[in-house]
Design a protein around this motif. Structure first.
Motif, short mmCIF file in Angstrom:
data_model
loop_
_atom_site.label_atom_id
_atom_site.label_comp_id
_atom_site.label_asym_id
_atom_site.label_seq_id
_atom_site.Cartn_x
_atom_site.Cartn_y
_atom_site.Cartn_z
N ILE A 133 0.78 -1.31 0.09
CA ILE A 133 -0.04 0.06 -0.08
C ILE A 133 0.89 1.39 -0.02
N THR A 134 2.14 0.98 0.44
CA THR A 134 2.86 2.62 0.43
C THR A 134 3.85 2.51 -0.77
N GLY A 135 3.66 1.34 -1.52
CA GLY A 135 4.69 1.48 -2.79
C GLY A 135 4.01 2.41 -3.83
N PRO A 136 4.66 2.49 -5.07
CA PRO A 136 4.31 3.53 -5.93
C PRO A 136 2.64 3.44 -6.20
N GLN A 137 2.11 4.36 -6.24
CA GLN A 137 0.60 4.47 -6.72
C GLN A 137 0.72 5.14 -8.08
N GLY A 138 -0.51 4.67 -8.81
CA GLY A 138 -0.76 5.06 -10.19
C GLY A 138 0.44 4.58 -11.15
N ASP A 139 0.49 5.07 -12.49
CA ASP A 139 1.16 4.50 -13.50
C ASP A 139 2.66 4.83 -12.99
N VAL A 140 3.66 3.97 -13.13
CA VAL A 140 5.15 4.04 -13.23
C VAL A 140 5.80 4.64 -14.37
N ARG A 141 6.48 5.43 -14.48
CA ARG A 141 7.22 6.23 -15.74
C ARG A 141 8.59 6.15 -15.69
N GLU A 142 9.33 5.54 -16.55
CA GLU A 142 10.70 5.81 -16.55
C GLU A 142 11.12 5.74 -18.07
N PRO A 143 12.57 6.35 -18.18
CA PRO A 143 12.95 6.28 -19.50
C PRO A 143 13.25 4.75 -20.00
N HIS A 144 13.95 4.79 -21.16
CA HIS A 144 14.01 3.28 -21.64
C HIS A 144 15.26 2.76 -21.27
N TRP A 145 16.38 3.65 -20.86
CA TRP A 145 17.83 3.02 -20.43
C TRP A 145 17.81 2.16 -19.26
N PRO A 146 17.04 2.39 -18.21
CA PRO A 146 17.32 1.60 -16.94
C PRO A 146 16.69 0.16 -17.33
N ALA A 147 15.78 0.05 -18.14
CA ALA A 147 15.32 -1.72 -18.72
C ALA A 147 16.60 -2.16 -19.32
N GLU A 148 17.02 -1.33 -20.35
CA GLU A 148 18.07 -1.82 -21.14
C GLU A 148 19.19 -2.24 -20.55
N MET A 149 19.65 -1.38 -19.42
CA MET A 149 20.91 -1.32 -18.83
C MET A 149 20.92 -2.61 -17.77
N LEU A 150 19.64 -2.84 -17.21
CA LEU A 150 19.61 -3.83 -16.18
C LEU A 150 18.79 -5.23 -16.48
N ARG A 151 18.85 -5.29 -17.68
CA ARG A 151 17.77 -6.61 -18.34
C ARG A 151 18.24 -7.78 -17.71
N ASP A 152 19.71 -7.79 -17.27
CA ASP A 152 20.02 -9.18 -16.73
C ASP A 152 20.32 -8.89 -14.98
N TYR A 153 20.11 -8.01 -14.72
CA TYR A 153 20.35 -7.81 -13.28
C TYR A 153 19.84 -9.10 -12.30
N TRP A 154 18.65 -9.28 -12.42
CA TRP A 154 18.21 -10.31 -11.80
C TRP A 154 17.99 -11.73 -12.66
N ALA A 155 19.13 -11.96 -13.51
CA ALA A 155 19.28 -13.11 -14.39
C ALA A 155 18.90 -14.43 -13.89
N LEU A 156 19.66 -14.67 -12.61
CA LEU A 156 19.58 -16.17 -12.08
C LEU A 156 18.27 -16.48 -11.42
N TRP A 157 17.55 -15.02 -11.02
CA TRP A 157 16.37 -15.41 -10.72
C TRP A 157 15.24 -15.86 -11.77
N THR A 158 15.42 -15.15 -13.04
CA THR A 158 14.37 -15.45 -14.01
C THR A 158 14.68 -16.65 -14.86
N VAL A 159 15.91 -17.17 -14.79
CA VAL A 159 16.44 -18.40 -15.47
C VAL A 159 15.62 -19.57 -15.17
#
Length: 159
Positions: A133-159
């Motif tokens: 309930i105290t996390g982000p409210q509404g739509d979350v907006r960010e530029p494209h580069w964080p997703a590109e830069m961190l796409r493998d950040y949690w890689a072991l979790w998603t494999v």
């Protein structure tokens, strides 16, 4: 005003080196100060995730960059030249970080977690449960580069 704080615990195990590329799927322990009564964590085991504030303790104050730079100093994102507080790394004035690891179990004053992106020996300055309930409210907006830069950040979790 100056704030003096002391660690409430430290990270034990898990990641051993600074600069690891993949942070997911690694278990570690947040070992709280043994001087605390066990009641300080009563009820914490009912939560799936924690909010953990920790210090980049192996970084140097000379690492701080006040100004703009490319994310991770990578020229692929040179058009994203961004300011100090647009990054989530050690190059910030107080060299503090906030992470949201999954709480696996509580054993005395040891909090077993996974997906904590801090290394063994890191001082922990505060922690608490993550409340949706105290996390982000509404739509979350960010530029494209964080997703590109961190796409493998949690890689072991998603494999």
């Amino acid at each position: 005003m100056t704030l003096k704080i002391e660690p409430v615990g430290k990270v034990v195990g898990g990641h051993q080196e600074i600069g690891e590329i993949y942070w997911g799927g690694i278990d570690s322990i947040i070992r709280l100060d043994p001087g605390y009564p066990v009641e300080v964590i009563q009820g914490l085991d009912e939560f799936s995730h924690l909010v953990v504030t920790w210090h980049f303790s192996q970084a140097s104050p000379s690492d701080v960059v006040l100004g703009t730079r490319e994310p991770r100093d990578d020229l692929r994102w040179s058009s994203a030249g961004t300011g100090t507080f647009t990054h989530r790394d050690h190059r910030r004035p107080n060299q503090l970080a906030v992470s949201f690891p999954r709480l696996l179990k509580v054993d005395g004053l040891d909090l077993h977690v996974t997906d904590l992106d801090a290394i063994d020996g890191t001082p922990v300055y505060d922690l608490g449960p993550y409340f949706t309930i105290t996390g982000p409210q509404g739509d979350v907006r960010e530029p494209h580069w964080p997703a590109e830069m961190l796409r493998d950040y949690w890689a072991l979790w998603t494999v």
